[in-house]
Each structure stands twice: as structure tokens, then as C-alpha cells.
Design a protein around this motif. Structure first.
Motif, PDB file in Angstrom:
ATOM      1  N   PRO A 235       6.049 -17.517  -1.693  1.00  0.00           N
ATOM      2  CA  PRO A 235       5.026 -17.625  -2.910  1.00  0.00           C
ATOM      3  C   PRO A 235       4.014 -16.423  -2.992  1.00  0.00           C
ATOM      4  N   GLU A 236       3.424 -16.303  -4.097  1.00  0.00           N
ATOM      5  CA  GLU A 236       2.447 -14.856  -4.380  1.00  0.00           C
ATOM      6  C   GLU A 236       1.359 -15.442  -3.411  1.00  0.00           C
ATOM      7  N   GLY A 237       0.910 -16.603  -3.506  1.00  0.00           N
ATOM      8  CA  GLY A 237      -0.309 -16.981  -2.675  1.00  0.00           C
ATOM      9  C   GLY A 237      -0.227 -16.688  -1.163  1.00  0.00           C
ATOM     10  N   THR A 238       1.215 -16.869  -0.819  1.00  0.00           N
ATOM     11  CA  THR A 238       1.368 -16.565   0.716  1.00  0.00           C
ATOM     12  C   THR A 238       1.287 -15.025   0.992  1.00  0.00           C
ATOM     13  N   VAL A 239       1.765 -14.211  -0.199  1.00  0.00           N
ATOM     14  CA  VAL A 239       1.850 -12.773   0.139  1.00  0.00           C
ATOM     15  C   VAL A 239       0.302 -12.402   0.287  1.00  0.00           C
ATOM     16  N   LYS A 240      -0.653 -12.970  -0.919  1.00  0.00           N
ATOM     17  CA  LYS A 240      -1.984 -12.736  -0.986  1.00  0.00           C
ATOM     18  C   LYS A 240      -2.683 -13.080   0.505  1.00  0.00           C
TER      19      LYS A 240
ATOM     20  N   SER B 131       6.057  -8.745  -7.226  1.00  0.00           N
ATOM     21  CA  SER B 131       7.461  -8.067  -6.764  1.00  0.00           C
ATOM     22  C   SER B 131       7.538  -8.441  -5.176  1.00  0.00           C
ATOM     23  N   ILE B 132       6.519  -8.213  -4.389  1.00  0.00           N
ATOM     24  CA  ILE B 132       6.771  -8.615  -2.922  1.00  0.00           C
ATOM     25  C   ILE B 132       7.231  -9.844  -2.782  1.00  0.00           C
ATOM     26  N   SER B 133       6.511 -10.952  -3.594  1.00  0.00           N
ATOM     27  CA  SER B 133       7.009 -12.195  -3.526  1.00  0.00           C
ATOM     28  C   SER B 133       8.301 -12.632  -3.830  1.00  0.00           C
TER      29      SER B 133
ATOM     30  N   TYR C  53       0.816  -1.234  -0.065  1.00  0.00           N
ATOM     31  CA  TYR C  53       0.020  -0.068  -0.062  1.00  0.00           C
ATOM     32  C   TYR C  53       1.105   1.500  -0.071  1.00  0.00           C
ATOM     33  N   ILE C  54       1.861   1.279   0.752  1.00  0.00           N
ATOM     34  CA  ILE C  54       2.706   2.447   0.730  1.00  0.00           C
ATOM     35  C   ILE C  54       3.788   2.581  -0.469  1.00  0.00           C
ATOM     36  N   GLU C  55       4.603   1.555  -0.506  1.00  0.00           N
ATOM     37  CA  GLU C  55       5.654   1.553  -1.555  1.00  0.00           C
ATOM     38  C   GLU C  55       4.884   1.206  -3.032  1.00  0.00           C
ATOM     39  N   ASP C  56       3.741   0.705  -2.968  1.00  0.00           N
ATOM     40  CA  ASP C  56       2.998   0.559  -4.298  1.00  0.00           C
ATOM     41  C   ASP C  56       3.729  -0.560  -5.004  1.00  0.00           C
ATOM     42  N   GLU C  57       4.177  -1.582  -4.363  1.00  0.00           N
ATOM     43  CA  GLU C  57       4.796  -2.773  -5.030  1.00  0.00           C
ATOM     44  C   GLU C  57       3.608  -3.800  -5.365  1.00  0.00           C
ATOM     45  N   SER C  58       3.919  -4.706  -6.370  1.00  0.00           N
ATOM     46  CA  SER C  58       2.816  -5.701  -6.874  1.00  0.00           C
ATOM     47  C   SER C  58       3.074  -6.909  -6.024  1.00  0.00           C
ATOM     48  N   ILE C  59       2.036  -7.603  -5.796  1.00  0.00           N
ATOM     49  CA  ILE C  59       2.357  -8.794  -5.090  1.00  0.00           C
ATOM     50  C   ILE C  59       3.337  -9.733  -5.964  1.00  0.00           C
TER      51      ILE C  59
END
Length: 163
Positions: free
Chosen positions: A137-142, A129-131, A121-127
Motif C-alpha cells: 500500500p502507498e501508506g506503507t511506502v510513505k 509507482s513504488i507501491s 530519490y535515485i530512480e525518481d519514482e513516485s509513491i
């Protein structure tokens, strides 16, 4: 953006550097304005970024990451301007009580969750890129993002109920 132009800019070619900047000027403006919400401050941030990038481009290790590199410089310049403006006129940046509640709720989350909330939300990174950044895994991020939203909502609603 052509890698050849970036390589030329690294060698000190001012025209190549200028071309790269002009090709991306709208992108820079959108980022700066989104953070600063002020045209003059956004222009100042871009000017400072271009100057810093030009003087330090020889330190860029991988030309493929030029846009990421210069975007980070731009974000830092924007945050510097915000800090300077806060000192000049603290009333201008006083936050609403709701925003303080949200920040407080975010800070009360465990590190796993608060890190993902800040990045998303603050750094505006995508799921994705955070992954990659956190090596999960992306699922864990979500799922962590969803859990964080729920916890924040509970904490905010709890504060409203006690008023």
C-alpha cells in the motif's frame, strides 16, 4: 502519443518513429540533463537511445508502454555515460564526504527501507509507482520512507558528533 504511430514504427515506418521521438524530445532532454548535468552528454545519451530504440522497437511487446520502455533505455544510456566519464576523469566525479555519508547510511538500512529510498530519490519514482512495483500500500511506502529518512539522519548526525 498515438498508439497507431507506435504500431507503425514497430512495422519499420521511419517517419512514424521520428514523429514519436520529436513529440517527446523535450521530455527526453529533461531526463538526460537531470541525470548527467551536461548538455553534450545529454545529447549523446538521447542519440544513443534513439538509435537503440529504433533498432529494437520490434521487440516492444506492448505499445502502451513505449514511453516507459524508451525512458528505461535513456536512463541506462545516461548511467553508461557516467560510468565512462568516471573512468576517464575520476576527479571530476569525486563525491563530497557528506554524499558518501548519505550513501553509506542508505546502504546500512535494511533492504525494505533502502529499496524504497533508492526508488524514490535515485530512480525518481513516485509513491504510487513504488507501491505498484513492490505490491504494498502507498501508506506503507510513505511510512517506510519516513522511517528511512529518520534512520539516515541519525546515522549522519552520529558521524558528525564523532568527528
Amino acid at each position: 502519443m498515438e498508439l497507431e504511430k507506435i504500431k507503425e514504427a514497430k512495422k519499420g515506418n521511419k517517419e512514424a518513429f521520428e514523429e514519436i521521438i520529436m513529440e517527446n524530445i523535450d521530455y527526453f532532454y529533461r531526463i538526460a540533463y537531470a541525470i548527467l548535468k551536461n548538455e553534450d552528454d545529454a545529447s549523446d545519451a538521447i542519440s544513443n537511445t534513439v538509435l537503440k530504440a529504433f533498432t529494437k522497437i520490434s521487440q516492444l511487446k506492448n505499445e502502451e508502454f513505449f514511453k516507459t520502455w524508451i525512458t528505461k533505455i535513456l536512463k541506462n544510456e545516461c548511467y553508461d555515460i557516467i560510468r565512462k566519464n568516471k573512468k576517464k576523469n575520476s576527479k571530476y566525479y569525486q563525491e563530497k564526504e557528506e554524499q558518501l555519508d548519505v550513501k553509506s547510511a542508505i546502504h546500512s538500512l535494511n533492504t525494505e527501507l533502502s529499496t524504497i529510498v533508492v526508488l524514490y530519490y535515485i530512480e525518481d519514482e513516485s509513491i504510487s509507482s513504488i507501491s505498484k512495483l513492490l505490491k504494498i500500500p502507498e501508506g506503507t511506502v510513505k511510512s517506510r520512507l519516513s522511517r528511512a529518512r529518520s534512520e539516515i539522519a541519525k546515522k549522519i548526525n552520529y558521524k558528525e558528533d564523532t568527528i
